[in-house]
Design a protein around this motif. Structure first.
Motif, PDB file in Angstrom:
ATOM      1  N   GLN A  62      34.027  38.316  34.958  1.00  0.00           N
ATOM      2  CA  GLN A  62      32.638  37.894  35.112  1.00  0.00           C
ATOM      3  C   GLN A  62      32.066  38.338  36.461  1.00  0.00           C
ATOM      4  O   GLN A  62      30.935  38.814  36.552  1.00  0.00           O
ATOM      5  CB  GLN A  62      32.552  36.360  34.954  1.00  0.00           C
ATOM      6  N   GLU A  63      32.882  38.196  37.508  1.00  0.00           N
ATOM      7  CA  GLU A  63      32.432  38.601  38.855  1.00  0.00           C
ATOM      8  C   GLU A  63      32.241  40.121  38.922  1.00  0.00           C
ATOM      9  O   GLU A  63      31.303  40.615  39.550  1.00  0.00           O
ATOM     10  CB  GLU A  63      33.445  38.134  39.908  1.00  0.00           C
ATOM     11  N   ILE A  64      33.128  40.833  38.252  1.00  0.00           N
ATOM     12  CA  ILE A  64      33.012  42.300  38.221  1.00  0.00           C
ATOM     13  C   ILE A  64      31.686  42.696  37.574  1.00  0.00           C
ATOM     14  O   ILE A  64      30.944  43.529  38.094  1.00  0.00           O
ATOM     15  CB  ILE A  64      34.205  42.931  37.457  1.00  0.00           C
ATOM     16  N   ILE A  65      31.370  42.070  36.446  1.00  0.00           N
ATOM     17  CA  ILE A  65      30.131  42.400  35.732  1.00  0.00           C
ATOM     18  C   ILE A  65      28.908  41.996  36.559  1.00  0.00           C
ATOM     19  O   ILE A  65      27.925  42.738  36.643  1.00  0.00           O
ATOM     20  CB  ILE A  65      30.094  41.730  34.329  1.00  0.00           C
ATOM     21  N   THR A  66      28.978  40.832  37.214  1.00  0.00           N
ATOM     22  CA  THR A  66      27.862  40.379  38.061  1.00  0.00           C
ATOM     23  C   THR A  66      27.572  41.399  39.157  1.00  0.00           C
ATOM     24  O   THR A  66      26.415  41.779  39.381  1.00  0.00           O
ATOM     25  CB  THR A  66      28.202  39.005  38.686  1.00  0.00           C
ATOM     26  N   CYS A  74      28.399  62.644  50.218  1.00  0.00           N
ATOM     27  CA  CYS A  74      29.112  61.508  49.618  1.00  0.00           C
ATOM     28  C   CYS A  74      28.140  60.521  48.982  1.00  0.00           C
ATOM     29  O   CYS A  74      27.221  60.041  49.624  1.00  0.00           O
ATOM     30  CB  CYS A  74      29.958  60.792  50.666  1.00  0.00           C
ATOM     31  N   ASN A  75      28.359  60.214  47.714  1.00  0.00           N
ATOM     32  CA  ASN A  75      27.451  59.306  47.009  1.00  0.00           C
ATOM     33  C   ASN A  75      28.207  58.117  46.432  1.00  0.00           C
ATOM     34  O   ASN A  75      27.741  57.464  45.520  1.00  0.00           O
ATOM     35  CB  ASN A  75      26.735  60.054  45.881  1.00  0.00           C
ATOM     36  N   ARG A  76      29.409  57.829  46.971  1.00  0.00           N
ATOM     37  CA  ARG A  76      30.216  56.797  46.328  1.00  0.00           C
ATOM     38  C   ARG A  76      30.509  55.590  47.215  1.00  0.00           C
ATOM     39  O   ARG A  76      30.612  55.704  48.429  1.00  0.00           O
ATOM     40  CB  ARG A  76      31.521  57.383  45.808  1.00  0.00           C
ATOM     41  N   LEU A  77      30.666  54.466  46.551  1.00  0.00           N
ATOM     42  CA  LEU A  77      31.063  53.223  47.204  1.00  0.00           C
ATOM     43  C   LEU A  77      32.237  52.682  46.401  1.00  0.00           C
ATOM     44  O   LEU A  77      32.411  53.043  45.241  1.00  0.00           O
ATOM     45  CB  LEU A  77      29.908  52.212  47.165  1.00  0.00           C
ATOM     46  N   ARG A  78      33.027  51.790  47.021  1.00  0.00           N
ATOM     47  CA  ARG A  78      34.189  51.247  46.326  1.00  0.00           C
ATOM     48  C   ARG A  78      34.263  49.739  46.454  1.00  0.00           C
ATOM     49  O   ARG A  78      33.994  49.205  47.527  1.00  0.00           O
ATOM     50  CB  ARG A  78      35.482  51.819  46.936  1.00  0.00           C
ATOM     51  N   ILE A  79      34.675  49.097  45.377  1.00  0.00           N
ATOM     52  CA  ILE A  79      34.970  47.668  45.444  1.00  0.00           C
ATOM     53  C   ILE A  79      36.445  47.514  45.114  1.00  0.00           C
ATOM     54  O   ILE A  79      36.915  47.982  44.070  1.00  0.00           O
ATOM     55  CB  ILE A  79      34.116  46.856  44.441  1.00  0.00           C
ATOM     56  N   THR A  80      37.188  46.878  46.021  1.00  0.00           N
ATOM     57  CA  THR A  80      38.621  46.686  45.810  1.00  0.00           C
ATOM     58  C   THR A  80      38.835  45.530  44.828  1.00  0.00           C
ATOM     59  O   THR A  80      37.924  44.742  44.565  1.00  0.00           O
ATOM     60  CB  THR A  80      39.322  46.357  47.149  1.00  0.00           C
ATOM     61  N   ALA A  81      40.054  45.431  44.316  1.00  0.00           N
ATOM     62  CA  ALA A  81      40.331  44.404  43.309  1.00  0.00           C
ATOM     63  C   ALA A  81      40.110  42.997  43.855  1.00  0.00           C
ATOM     64  O   ALA A  81      39.781  42.074  43.117  1.00  0.00           O
ATOM     65  CB  ALA A  81      41.765  44.558  42.788  1.00  0.00           C
ATOM     66  N   ASP A  82      40.273  42.835  45.166  1.00  0.00           N
ATOM     67  CA  ASP A  82      40.035  41.511  45.759  1.00  0.00           C
ATOM     68  C   ASP A  82      38.591  41.353  46.250  1.00  0.00           C
ATOM     69  O   ASP A  82      38.267  40.453  47.011  1.00  0.00           O
ATOM     70  CB  ASP A  82      41.039  41.213  46.882  1.00  0.00           C
ATOM     71  N   GLY A  83      37.730  42.273  45.776  1.00  0.00           N
ATOM     72  CA  GLY A  83      36.305  42.066  45.987  1.00  0.00           C
ATOM     73  C   GLY A  83      35.729  42.524  47.306  1.00  0.00           C
ATOM     74  O   GLY A  83      34.669  42.063  47.722  1.00  0.00           O
TER      75      GLY A  83
END
Length: 345
Positions: free
Chosen positions: A67-71, A277-286
């Protein structure tokens, strides 16, 4: 007023574009590509990715829920992200991965949902993933020799990966990208075999320069540069031709005439591509990472869980993007820097 004084503000005012100000940094780079890690776990133990003793995993309660990933994804897509890539660890070991893809598919404005996988679970899951809306696939494979595969990944599974690659081409993915990290003394003698692999299959084999990360005992001797790889391939196929590429592409692509597929080089070490560079990253721990090689991170998870509004989250993301540097540190400095091991990014 303050906005006008800052370089970023000036850029935004001069190039008043529909693209989100929050995802545009002070160098005018528009971040429309987000990579989200679904898990820190992996069913392989690749030498260049993970220290042999493994890594300290984050407790499950501290990882983002579906749910947090989708948000978060919805927020980024609303601000202009058009492509989301699911990574890990190994994303396909997350039990709800098909559901996550299905939820992402519903986000209006999102054009591409991609996954980077080691291929072990791919053949089994791909029909369902495709149905859920998965558009693009990258499969990691560093050798075409089964025994060497086991040595590099410290596990069995070569034939499953091959089965996954063939299943992806069967189901119509074009091209199926195959990521190959080239390491001296390991697999640089297989370059020609990999190029040959593109003869009858619609693959894009991407040769990636070996990169320094915590736990992979990086040394310069192991790195094979793009120029050296290209020379080796041209000796065998002098007719190799360069293909045009998009500005934000990290890959330099080539093709042997009449081959179905192509090969590309990702020159993250010898010729960085920070400028586009056009990328951003979200790690598994947010955590939001604005640069793969930067160690600054901001926890979106904590803000999300403490009830931050959408507006506040966008401000926090915008501030992090605004602090993004022009380029990452040089090769030597990166190898000295404290950063997460690759598996935790």
């Amino acid at each position: 007023q303050e906005l006008q004084r800052s370089g970023r503000g000036r850029f935004l005012l001069e190039h008043a574009a529909p693209f989100s100000a929050f995802l545009t940094d002070s160098f005018g780079r528009q971040h429309n590509y987000l990579r989200i890690s679904l898990t820190e776990k992996c069913n392989l133990r690749c030498q260049y990715c993970m220290p042999e003793e493994g890594v300290q995993l984050t407790p499950k309660s501290e990882l983002l829920t579906a749910q947090e990933i989708i948000t978060l994804a919805r927020l980024f897509v609303k601000e202009g992200v058009e492509k989301i890539r699911l990574t890990g660890g190994e994303p396909l070991i997350r039990p709800d991965v098909v559901d996550i893809v299905g939820q992402l598919y519903k986000l209006e404005g999102l054009k591409t949902i991609a996954v980077t996988t080691n291929g072990i679970n791919l053949a089994r899951l791909l029909p369902r993933l495709k149905e859920a809306g998965l558009n693009a696939i990258n499969i990691s494979l560093d050798t075409l020799v089964p025994a060497k595969f086991e040595f590099i990944v410290r596990r069995k599974g070569f034939h499953k990966v091959m089965e996954g690659i063939h299943k992806a081409t069967e189901l119509g993915y074009r091209p199926v990208k195959v990521n190959c990290v080239v390491m001296r003394g390991f697999n640089e003698d297989e370059l020609l075999g990999f190029v040959d692999f593109t003869k009858d299959l619609p693959l894009d084999v991407r040769f990636i320069e070996y990169m320094p990360f915590d736990g992979n005992k990086w040394n310069f001797k192991k790195m094979v540069s793009y120029k050296e790889m290209l020379d080796t391939i041209k000796q065998r196929w002098p007719e190799l031709e360069k293909l045009p590429c998009e500005t934000s592409s990290t890959a330099k692509s080539y093709k042997v005439p009449h081959f179905q597929g192509q090969v590309s080089f990702i020159t993250s070490m010898s010729e960085h591509f920070c400028g586009s560079c056009n990328r951003l990253r979200i790690t598994a721990d947010g955590n939001l990472k604005v640069c793969l090689f930067g160690n600054s991170e901001v926890s979106l998870r904590d803000h999300l869980r403490s009830g931050a509004s959408e507006e506040e989250l966008v401000q926090i993301i915008g501030a992090a993007v605004g602090r993004k540097k022009k380029q990452h540190a040089g090769m030597f400095n990166i190898s000295q820097m404290k950063n997460r091991p690759m598996i935790l990014i």
